[in-house]
Design a protein around this motif. Structure first.
Motif, mmCIF file in Angstrom:
data_model
loop_
_atom_site.group_PDB
_atom_site.id
_atom_site.type_symbol
_atom_site.label_atom_id
_atom_site.label_comp_id
_atom_site.label_asym_id
_atom_site.label_seq_id
_atom_site.Cartn_x
_atom_site.Cartn_y
_atom_site.Cartn_z
ATOM 1 N N GLY A 94 44.651 -50.775 25.578
ATOM 2 C CA GLY A 94 46.058 -51.166 25.511
ATOM 3 C C GLY A 94 46.864 -50.266 24.591
ATOM 4 N N ALA A 110 47.564 -51.823 20.252
ATOM 5 C CA ALA A 110 47.510 -53.216 20.718
ATOM 6 C C ALA A 110 46.284 -53.878 20.100
ATOM 7 C CB ALA A 110 47.404 -53.245 22.240
ATOM 8 N N ASN A 128 55.586 -55.773 18.317
ATOM 9 C CA ASN A 128 55.781 -56.554 19.544
ATOM 10 C C ASN A 128 56.767 -55.919 20.519
ATOM 11 O OD1 ASN A 128 54.072 -58.511 18.704
ATOM 12 N ND2 ASN A 128 55.606 -60.112 18.476
ATOM 13 N N GLN A 129 56.687 -54.643 20.732
ATOM 14 C CA GLN A 129 57.582 -54.011 21.711
ATOM 15 C C GLN A 129 57.171 -54.452 23.108
ATOM 16 O OE1 GLN A 129 60.336 -51.903 21.011
ATOM 17 N NE2 GLN A 129 59.879 -53.016 19.125
ATOM 18 N N THR A 130 58.125 -54.944 23.900
ATOM 19 C CA THR A 130 57.757 -55.461 25.218
ATOM 20 C C THR A 130 57.422 -54.331 26.193
ATOM 21 O OG1 THR A 130 60.106 -55.683 25.569
ATOM 22 C CG2 THR A 130 58.868 -57.710 25.161
ATOM 23 N N ASN A 164 51.253 -58.856 18.012
ATOM 24 C CA ASN A 164 50.395 -58.523 19.157
ATOM 25 C C ASN A 164 50.152 -57.033 19.250
ATOM 26 O OD1 ASN A 164 50.269 -61.115 19.982
ATOM 27 N ND2 ASN A 164 51.886 -60.936 21.489
ATOM 28 N N ASN A 165 51.199 -56.289 18.887
ATOM 29 C CA ASN A 165 51.056 -54.839 18.935
ATOM 30 C C ASN A 165 52.045 -54.200 17.969
ATOM 31 O OD1 ASN A 165 53.572 -54.578 20.617
ATOM 32 N ND2 ASN A 165 52.256 -55.666 22.086
HETATM 33 C C1 LIG Z 1 53.410 -56.183 22.867
HETATM 34 O O1 LIG Z 1 53.796 -57.476 22.440
HETATM 35 C C2 LIG Z 1 54.858 -58.033 23.182
HETATM 36 C C3 LIG Z 1 55.263 -59.329 22.525
HETATM 37 O O2 LIG Z 1 54.195 -60.173 22.282
HETATM 38 C C4 LIG Z 1 54.384 -58.224 24.624
HETATM 39 O O3 LIG Z 1 55.429 -58.783 25.392
HETATM 40 C C5 LIG Z 1 54.008 -56.876 25.193
HETATM 41 O O4 LIG Z 1 53.494 -57.006 26.497
HETATM 42 C C6 LIG Z 1 52.978 -56.183 24.334
HETATM 43 N N1 LIG Z 1 52.819 -54.842 24.792
HETATM 44 C C7 LIG Z 1 51.651 -54.276 24.946
HETATM 45 C C8 LIG Z 1 51.655 -52.879 25.425
HETATM 46 O O5 LIG Z 1 50.607 -54.877 24.706
#
Ligand SMILES: *[C@@H]1O[C@H](CO)[C@@H](O)[C@H](O)[C@H]1NC(C)=O
Ligand SMILES: *[C@@H]1O[C@H](CO)[C@@H](O)[C@H](O)[C@H]1NC(C)=O
Ligand SMILES: *[C@@H]1O[C@H](CO)[C@@H](O)[C@H](O)[C@H]1NC(C)=O
Ligand SMILES: CC(=O)N[C@H]1CO[C@H](CO)[C@@H](O)[C@@H]1O
Length: 289
Positions: free
Chosen positions: A134, A170, A199-201, A242-243
């Protein structure tokens, strides 16, 4: 240190809790299984050789609940690895070499051989929670790619077309971040201005990274990027991550390319926080009404 043998299920969780962020290696064995019995003396040797880890021996017949909950009751010998009460890895092997390799690999993520180094009590190196598939890196060179900066060795990540890099990390589960290390060489190619986003979408490009409001910006000193450098994060902002995206804007010597020798984050998995503390606080809130 020696191997601690558990005699019933109820001893398991307290052992994990008492070990805090130390690596706990749990050997699931059975008295009737000859491969297990042959391996036991070696596990004893490992516990002497690697005193920073806690070694537990769990007989699957005496601790049936623990064994079946972890799905290891019928695949012996099996090893589970924990930190902060969270399972970080597993291995099914009767091969001494493979077991020792795994133990070493997890201890290396402690960041060195002398004690817990600069990782404060209760926190851990989150390297084992990085979800490599990821992750993403923009502008990495073909020769010195992203994965090099996740390992603590002589390899490094280097930028390609210019001095900028975007690294997105990630995690396999939500984490709280406490600090990070971003190390580089002292020849001017080490990273200097760094923006952190969480948390970049969707993945960022360089224009977005330049213009977006980061969670924090850092201008790293030459000392910050040396071996024992640690960058503290504003902890309250990183309670459920999350990231994380790291935009490296420039380097110390205005060099054409930037090099990163090591990148890692320190914190805890969200799941490992003390649930009874959480309930206590929630309860207090209710009472004040
Ligand atoms: C990063 O976190 C965001 C918010 O939780 C999530 O929407 C997004 O899919 C994540 N991106 C990756 C590349 O994991
Ligand atoms: C969790 O918090 C409670 C109450 O403060 C404490 O008694 C318990 O020992 C803590 N457990 C762990 C694993 O830290
Ligand atoms: C990150 O994303 C997760 C899942 O979408 C969300 O629960 C969490 O609050 C976000 N964290 C921050 C600090 O925004
Ligand atoms: C700003 C910059 O140099 N961008 C390049 C970095 O490398 C990627 C490929 O990984 C290119 O697509 C970018 O144009």
């Amino acid at each position: 240190m020696s191997v601690k043998t558990l005699s019933n299920d109820s001893e398991f969780q307290p052992e994990l809790a008492n070990s805090g962020s130390r690596l706990v290696v749990v050997a699931f064995v059975a008295s009737w299984n000859s491969q297990c019995q042959q391996l036991l003396p070696f596990i004893g040797q490992l516990s002497t050789k690697y005193p920073r880890a806690v070694f537990l021996e769990v007989d699957v017949e005496q601790c049936q609940t623990v064994a079946s909950r972890h799905g290891v009751a019928s695949t012996l010998p099996s090893f589970l690895f924990f930190r902060n009460k969270v399972r970080v890895d597993q291995l099914q092997t009767a091969e001494p070499g493979a077991l020792e390799e795994k133990v070493k690999q997890h201890l290396e993520s402690d960041g060195g051989s002398d004690g817990d180094g600069d990782i404060p009590r209760g926190y851990m190196d989150l390297g084992t929670f990085i979800y490599k598939a990821g992750c993403e890196c923009l502008n990495e060179s073909d020769e010195h790619g992203f994965e090099n900066c996740l390992q603590k060795d002589s390899t490094f990540l280097e930028s390609d077309c210019d001095e900028q890099l975007i690294v997105s990390i990630a995690f396999t589960q939500p984490v709280k971040l406490y600090s990070f290390k971003l190390l580089g060489p002292d020849n001017g190619q080490g990273p200097k201005t760094v923006k952190i986003f969480i948390n970049q979408t969707r993945s960022m490009d360089f224009d977005q990274a330049e213009t977006s409001e980061p969670t924090q910006t850092f201008v790293l000193s030459p000392e910050d990027i040396q071996d024992d450098g640690v960058i503290q994060l504003r902890y309250v902002k990183y309670q459920n991550v999350n990231n994380v995206t790291v935009f490296i804007k420039d380097n110390h010597g205005a060099e054409e390319t930037t090099r990163v020798t090591y990148l890692t984050f320190v914190g805890t998995p969200v799941q490992a926080t003390n649930m009874s503390d959480f309930k206590r606080i929630a309860g207090k809130k209710g009472e004040s009404h």
